[in-house]
Design a protein around this motif. Structure first.
Motif, PDB file in Angstrom:
ATOM      1  N   MET A  95       0.810  -1.216   0.000  1.00 57.52           N
ATOM      2  CA  MET A  95       0.000   0.000   0.000  1.00 57.52           C
ATOM      3  C   MET A  95       0.846   1.269   0.000  1.00 57.52           C
ATOM      4  SD  MET A  95      -2.680  -1.374   2.896  1.00 57.52           S
ATOM      5  CE  MET A  95      -3.151   0.283   3.343  1.00 57.52           C
ATOM      6  N   ALA A  96       2.142   1.135   0.182  1.00 53.43           N
ATOM      7  CA  ALA A  96       3.023   2.291   0.320  1.00 53.43           C
ATOM      8  C   ALA A  96       3.869   2.478  -0.924  1.00 53.43           C
ATOM      9  CB  ALA A  96       3.914   2.128   1.543  1.00 53.43           C
ATOM     10  N   GLY A  97       3.599   3.562  -1.662  1.00 53.08           N
ATOM     11  CA  GLY A  97       4.415   3.915  -2.812  1.00 53.08           C
ATOM     12  C   GLY A  97       5.517   4.870  -2.410  1.00 53.08           C
ATOM     13  N   PRO A  98       6.299   5.345  -3.369  1.00 57.26           N
ATOM     14  CA  PRO A  98       7.434   6.229  -3.058  1.00 57.26           C
ATOM     15  C   PRO A  98       7.033   7.520  -2.345  1.00 57.26           C
ATOM     16  CG  PRO A  98       7.615   5.375  -5.289  1.00 57.26           C
ATOM     17  CD  PRO A  98       6.258   4.977  -4.800  1.00 57.26           C
ATOM     18  N   GLN A  99       5.824   8.024  -2.620  1.00 55.15           N
ATOM     19  CA  GLN A  99       5.384   9.287  -2.021  1.00 55.15           C
ATOM     20  C   GLN A  99       4.430   9.096  -0.844  1.00 55.15           C
ATOM     21  OE1 GLN A  99       6.848  12.104  -3.055  1.00 55.15           O
ATOM     22  NE2 GLN A  99       8.003  10.727  -4.405  1.00 55.15           N
ATOM     23  N   THR A 100       4.138   7.873  -0.494  1.00 54.51           N
ATOM     24  CA  THR A 100       3.213   7.610   0.615  1.00 54.51           C
ATOM     25  C   THR A 100       3.841   8.016   1.941  1.00 54.51           C
ATOM     26  OG1 THR A 100       2.253   5.738  -0.572  1.00 54.51           O
ATOM     27  CG2 THR A 100       1.863   5.834   1.798  1.00 54.51           C
ATOM     28  N   VAL A 101       3.054   8.664   2.785  1.00 54.76           N
ATOM     29  CA  VAL A 101       3.467   8.973   4.149  1.00 54.76           C
ATOM     30  C   VAL A 101       2.727   8.037   5.093  1.00 54.76           C
ATOM     31  CG1 VAL A 101       3.438  10.694   5.997  1.00 54.76           C
ATOM     32  CG2 VAL A 101       4.011  11.381   3.657  1.00 54.76           C
ATOM     33  N   ILE A 102       3.459   7.454   6.034  1.00 51.39           N
ATOM     34  CA  ILE A 102       2.856   6.595   7.042  1.00 51.39           C
ATOM     35  C   ILE A 102       2.793   7.396   8.334  1.00 51.39           C
ATOM     36  CG2 ILE A 102       3.009   4.428   8.318  1.00 51.39           C
ATOM     37  CD1 ILE A 102       4.920   4.799   5.087  1.00 51.39           C
ATOM     38  N   LEU A 103       1.590   7.624   8.829  1.00 46.10           N
ATOM     39  CA  LEU A 103       1.355   8.438  10.016  1.00 46.10           C
ATOM     40  C   LEU A 103       0.987   7.529  11.180  1.00 46.10           C
ATOM     41  CD1 LEU A 103       0.912  11.196  11.424  1.00 46.10           C
ATOM     42  CD2 LEU A 103      -1.409  11.193  10.478  1.00 46.10           C
ATOM     43  N   THR A 104       1.849   7.447  12.178  1.00 52.97           N
ATOM     44  CA  THR A 104       1.593   6.615  13.348  1.00 52.97           C
ATOM     45  C   THR A 104       0.835   7.424  14.398  1.00 52.97           C
ATOM     46  OG1 THR A 104       3.628   7.149  14.554  1.00 52.97           O
ATOM     47  CG2 THR A 104       3.769   5.438  12.883  1.00 52.97           C
TER      48      THR A 104
END
Length: 312
Positions: A95-104
């Motif tokens: 689900m995570a591409g190069p521009q994806t941000v993962i917000l914890t």
């Protein structure tokens, strides 16, 4: 990112995840909720999500899945408990591409470290949410008592303009969100309060106000919070809190009737997040050659309760 419609994956379909999904959907974004199978996620998939509370009463259509989809999202919000993060990361990779941000968005300290190790620190943001009072009323129906603040900051080298864009995205959905320059300080300032009451309330079965008012246990609550404050300062964290006892007491007054999540988890036979709250204090202390005996003992006691009540 701006405020144009975004593809947003919310991993964790509990009370807070439902609040996030409902408001993002109402604002015209494209949230997808991903959660373990259960009556709540099944009801959302079948009939939509009803969200009531501080922002009004509405029913919105939200994609609800019980497994991660093979598609890339602009933003992945981790809204599950800290204890569930490690087991979820591998499945989220597609689900995570190069521009994806993962917000914890987890309580305490430690979850963001795992996310950064897996995805890379340059893609990770940390969010701190407070004052929502979220709950699941019935399958497909969630409530939030207040529209609290959300602070968002970079875990590592995620650029400041990306953080600002993410904060603006949340504001476009009606959240009181702002970018934070020093998210570590804010994590510790929240942890000081959580450490004060999470384990003591879990062990005693008391609310925050009752625990502080108890002549014996109240001293333990204050000691746990003061110890967290001392370790943070020793670690070089730039705390704004100069009078930690007054800070802890003011927090308790605001949420006197609350049952901390650790107590709710013990009562439900679930594994608690004690390792990321009270347990984080001795762990961080050890990194700088110090000890945190109050929180170490409280953590051990909660773990003992977990083992006896089936939450381990």
């Amino acid at each position: 990112m701006g405020t144009k419609p975004q593809s947003i994956a919310i991993v964790g379909g509990g009370a807070m995840g439902s609040v996030f999904a409902g408001l993002f959907a109402a604002a015209g974004h494209q949230p997808v909720v991903i959660s373990r199978p259960g009556a709540h996620i099944e009801a959302i998939a079948a009939s939509g999500l009803r969200l009531e509370g501080a922002s009004g009463d509405r029913t919105v259509q939200v994609r609800a899945l019980t497994a991660p989809p093979n598609e890339v999202f602009d933003l992945i919000i981790l809204a599950m408990k800290a204890t569930q993060v490690a087991g979820a990361l591998q499945g989220l990779a597609p689900m995570a591409g190069p521009q994806t941000v993962i917000l914890t968005m987890q309580n305490g300290l430690g979850a963001a470290d795992m996310v950064a190790e897996f995805f890379g620190e340059e893609r990770v943001a940390v969010g701190i949410a407070a004052g929502f009072g979220a709950s699941v009323v019935s399958p497909g129906h969630a409530r939030h008592a207040g529209m609290g603040a959300i602070q968002i900051g970079a875990y590592g080298s995620l650029p400041a303009d990306r953080i600002s864009e993410i904060a603006e995205l949340w504001r476009s959905a009606g959240f009181n969100a702002e970018a934070a320059d020093d998210i570590v300080s804010m994590q510790w300032e929240k942890l000081i309060c959580n450490a004060s009451f999470s384990a003591p309330c879990a062990i005693s079965g008391l609310t925050v106000g009752e625990a502080l008012a108890d002549p014996a246990l109240g001293e333990v609550c204050i000691a746990a919070g003061l110890e967290a404050w001392e370790i943070a300062r020793a670690a070089g964290v730039a705390l704004k809190v100069s009078d930690p006892e007054a800070y802890i007491r003011a927090f308790a007054q605001r949420v006197a009737a609350a049952k901390p999540s650790l107590l709710q988890d013990l009562e439900s036979g679930r594994q608690t997040e004690v390792d990321y709250i009270n347990g984080a204090v001795p762990r961080e202390a050890a990194r700088i050659g110090l000890a945190a005996p109050v929180n170490a003992v409280l953590t051990a006691l909660v773990k003992s309760f977990e083992g006896r009540r089936g939450g381990a």
